[in-house]
Design a protein around this motif. Sequence first.
Motif, short mmCIF file in Angstrom:
data_model
loop_
_atom_site.label_atom_id
_atom_site.label_comp_id
_atom_site.label_asym_id
_atom_site.label_seq_id
_atom_site.Cartn_x
_atom_site.Cartn_y
_atom_site.Cartn_z
N GLY A 51 61.93 33.04 62.43
CA GLY A 51 62.96 34.05 62.73
C GLY A 51 63.40 34.76 61.45
N GLY A 52 63.54 33.97 60.38
CA GLY A 52 63.97 34.54 59.11
C GLY A 52 62.98 35.56 58.58
N ILE A 53 61.70 35.21 58.66
CA ILE A 53 60.66 36.12 58.15
C ILE A 53 60.64 37.40 58.99
CG2 ILE A 53 58.15 36.41 57.92
CD1 ILE A 53 58.13 33.33 57.23
N ILE A 54 60.71 37.23 60.32
CA ILE A 54 60.69 38.41 61.19
C ILE A 54 61.95 39.27 60.93
CG2 ILE A 54 60.82 39.18 63.61
CD1 ILE A 54 59.02 36.76 64.27
N GLY A 55 63.09 38.60 60.75
CA GLY A 55 64.33 39.32 60.47
C GLY A 55 64.24 40.12 59.18
N CYS A 56 63.68 39.51 58.15
CA CYS A 56 63.54 40.22 56.85
C CYS A 56 62.58 41.40 57.00
CB CYS A 56 63.03 39.27 55.77
SG CYS A 56 64.30 38.15 55.19
N LEU A 57 61.46 41.16 57.72
CA LEU A 57 60.50 42.25 57.92
C LEU A 57 61.15 43.37 58.73
CD1 LEU A 57 57.21 40.25 58.69
CD2 LEU A 57 57.76 41.54 56.63
N GLY A 58 61.96 42.96 59.74
CA GLY A 58 62.66 43.95 60.57
C GLY A 58 63.61 44.78 59.73
N CYS A 59 64.34 44.10 58.84
CA CYS A 59 65.29 44.80 57.97
C CYS A 59 64.55 45.77 57.04
CB CYS A 59 66.10 43.78 57.17
SG CYS A 59 67.31 44.55 56.08
N ALA A 60 63.43 45.28 56.48
CA ALA A 60 62.65 46.14 55.57
C ALA A 60 62.11 47.35 56.33
CB ALA A 60 61.50 45.33 54.98
N ALA A 61 61.64 47.11 57.57
CA ALA A 61 61.11 48.22 58.37
C ALA A 61 62.22 49.22 58.68
CB ALA A 61 60.50 47.68 59.66
N TRP A 62 63.41 48.68 59.00
CA TRP A 62 64.53 49.54 59.32
C TRP A 62 64.92 50.41 58.11
CZ3 TRP A 62 67.12 51.58 63.18
CH2 TRP A 62 68.38 52.12 62.95
N LEU A 63 64.95 49.80 56.94
CA LEU A 63 65.29 50.55 55.73
C LEU A 63 64.24 51.61 55.43
CD1 LEU A 63 66.61 47.69 53.38
CD2 LEU A 63 67.96 49.40 54.61
N GLU A 64 63.00 51.30 55.79
CA GLU A 64 61.90 52.25 55.56
C GLU A 64 61.99 53.40 56.55
OE1 GLU A 64 59.80 51.79 53.02
OE2 GLU A 64 58.80 53.69 53.48
N ILE A 65 62.24 53.06 57.81
CA ILE A 65 62.23 54.08 58.86
C ILE A 65 63.52 54.91 58.84
CG2 ILE A 65 62.20 54.46 61.38
CD1 ILE A 65 60.48 51.80 61.47
N ALA A 66 64.66 54.19 58.82
CA ALA A 66 65.95 54.89 58.93
C ALA A 66 66.50 55.31 57.56
CB ALA A 66 66.95 53.99 59.64
N GLY A 67 65.83 54.90 56.51
CA GLY A 67 66.32 55.25 55.17
C GLY A 67 67.17 54.13 54.61
N ASN A 68 67.13 53.96 53.29
CA ASN A 68 67.85 52.83 52.70
C ASN A 68 69.20 53.25 52.13
OD1 ASN A 68 66.93 54.20 50.48
ND2 ASN A 68 66.46 52.35 49.31
N THR A 69 69.68 54.44 52.52
CA THR A 69 71.01 54.82 52.06
C THR A 69 72.00 54.75 53.23
OG1 THR A 69 70.35 57.09 52.38
CG2 THR A 69 70.38 56.29 50.12
N LYS A 70 73.19 54.32 52.90
CA LYS A 70 74.23 54.21 53.91
C LYS A 70 75.47 54.91 53.36
CE LYS A 70 76.99 52.47 57.11
NZ LYS A 70 77.03 53.19 58.39
N ASP A 71 76.02 55.84 54.14
CA ASP A 71 77.22 56.50 53.62
C ASP A 71 78.46 55.96 54.32
OD1 ASP A 71 78.12 58.55 55.83
OD2 ASP A 71 75.95 58.76 55.68
N MET A 72 79.51 55.89 53.57
CA MET A 72 80.79 55.41 54.09
C MET A 72 81.87 56.38 53.68
SD MET A 72 80.53 52.55 55.79
CE MET A 72 82.22 51.95 55.81
N PHE A 73 82.83 56.56 54.57
CA PHE A 73 83.96 57.41 54.29
C PHE A 73 84.86 56.73 53.26
CE2 PHE A 73 87.13 60.34 56.48
CZ PHE A 73 86.38 61.47 56.21
#
Lengths: 239, 394
Positions: free
Chosen positions: B319-341
């Motif tokens: 689960g941990g490996i899949i979770g990390c890969l999922g997070c990496a994929a998400w950062l790749e697809i959705a971008g690794n920047t997050k904006d906050m007010f």
Amino acid sequence: MSSAEIEVSQVRKVYYKDRLEIPVLDGLNLKIAAGEFVALMGPSGSGKSTLLHLVGGLDTPTGGSVRVGDAYLESMTERERTAWRSRHIGFIFQMYHLVPVLTAAQNVELPLLLFKMAANERKERVKTALTIVGLGDRMDHRPNQLSGGQEQRVAIARAIVTDPDAILADEPTGDLDAKTSDEILDLLNLLNSEFGKSILMVTHDPKAASRSNRIVHLEKGLLEREEINPVTVRESAVA
Amino acid sequence: MALPLSYHWRNLFVRKNTTILTVLVIAAVVGVFTWMIGFRGAVNQSLSVAGEERKIIVLKKGATAESNSAIPIDEYNKLGQLNSVEKNPATGQPRFSPEMIIQVSLPRLADGGMTFANVAVRGVTDDAFVVHSNVKELGTRFSVAEREVIVGVAASKQFGGLNIGDIVNIGFGGDRGYKVVGYFSADGGPMESEIWGYLPSLMNAYNRTMYSSVSLRLTPDADPKEVIAQIEGPAIQLTGKTEKDYWKEQTKLTQIYLFVTGALVAVMSIAAVFAIANTMYAVVAGRTREIAMLRTIGFDGYTILRGLILESVMVSLMGGIIGCLGCAAWLEIAGNTKDMFGATTFTTMAFEIHLTPVIVVAAMIMVTLLGVVGALMPGLRAARLEVLTALREA
């Protein structure tokens, strides 16, 4: 090849259910010579399986003494009995109890993992045990790839792979057809006559019991009567 | 004395559906956990960059942020009284960086421009590039004679219309177009989320006569508390904050966000422990005879417990490996920047999230712990199994 004398002296076993005392064995005495094959018979509740479990160190008597070789089981802790069991007793169950995800060889190897033993020696022993039971060519088969009789053979190989002093069999042919039962009993006879193993077998089947040296009938926790089988005794003596 | 690894590994696939569901639950927890830790790291990195104790931001008295501060020129001049300010070696005068903050609305790249964010535009002079020493120009600086701006690298990744040559509409009604001529970095600090232009030009665009803030650096022997007391004292009557305190206040919303996300991860982790425990209870129930057999042939309770914990940790690590890969994929697809007010600035700060090896190791340690905790009760039950009862049930 090792073998041990088994002596049960004045053994009592009482179970408790809802504060109710249920006596199962009531001062039983039984002696099994080293290299003897004994069948235990009797109606349900007569104490056959309980006696088997006491001799195997799976349970402790409420009173009396159980000796296997030099070991007095009633004086051992559970931890000591567990360690002792792994070195001195081989178990055969009615339902084989093989691990479905392991191959025949891996199932047979399981008891050896409790010993400090080189992998090569383990492999050699497993091969020998499976060859004795006639499954040298089925080492890599999983239990679901084997017939019931073959599964029981694997279970027997697992029981003998540590070269135990005694083999305890609980209805080993109870789940098998007549022909396969005969083959399994032939194998037990071989282990007894060729390898000198003491065998204590619980059975309801008179035909299976007739393959032993001696039949012990239990009734209400006591030894009711004994029958000596002259044929098998002679065969054992000849071997 | 241990059961073979293949025994445990293969057993994981005996109950495929249960194992897969448990792995997915853990993967979800790890996915959120790694993203959150990455985000926390980005915020901390940003704050550490903007954490200079010797840099003071001066605001209008009572103001909480640059965006609601206005310092008239005569009050700005009073700062000349401060004698612990770093001097401009060329002129021998204390170096002040008067600045003005306004906002422009720009499309977010992450959602294809569906939503807009307020991006801070800072009017600065040459002194700003000295006072804010972490700011590095990447290319051309804006001209004082043209309508030009330079863009922070985080802003350029996060918001649309900030490429070289693009025009940013500034001024009342967005009637003045400022051309993007270069980029700047700020070591990952909050200023990387800004657009910088020439102060007088931008003040003119909004008919401003007051600065939003003044930044200054203290001499090495100065006590920031004393200087702030002087700034807030009767002679000057402005507000002073160290840069560290200022940005800490500005990221208050981010800290709350992180706290809520952390609480969510904690709740999810508890759920994951229950999912693991449930799976392992099912494993024990399904293998009662097998465990009884192992105990009978000489394996002790401790070996059984250790084996079940190992199986649980294997599930957790998957689960941990899949979770990390999922997070990496998400950062790749959705971008690794997050904006906050920002808490009080009404502008947006962009943070760059990275899935570092440290985060992955932290995630693996977390799932290992989840696996151990989840397997403990079912494992103990298996270790204490009544062998005779189990054999009779068989």
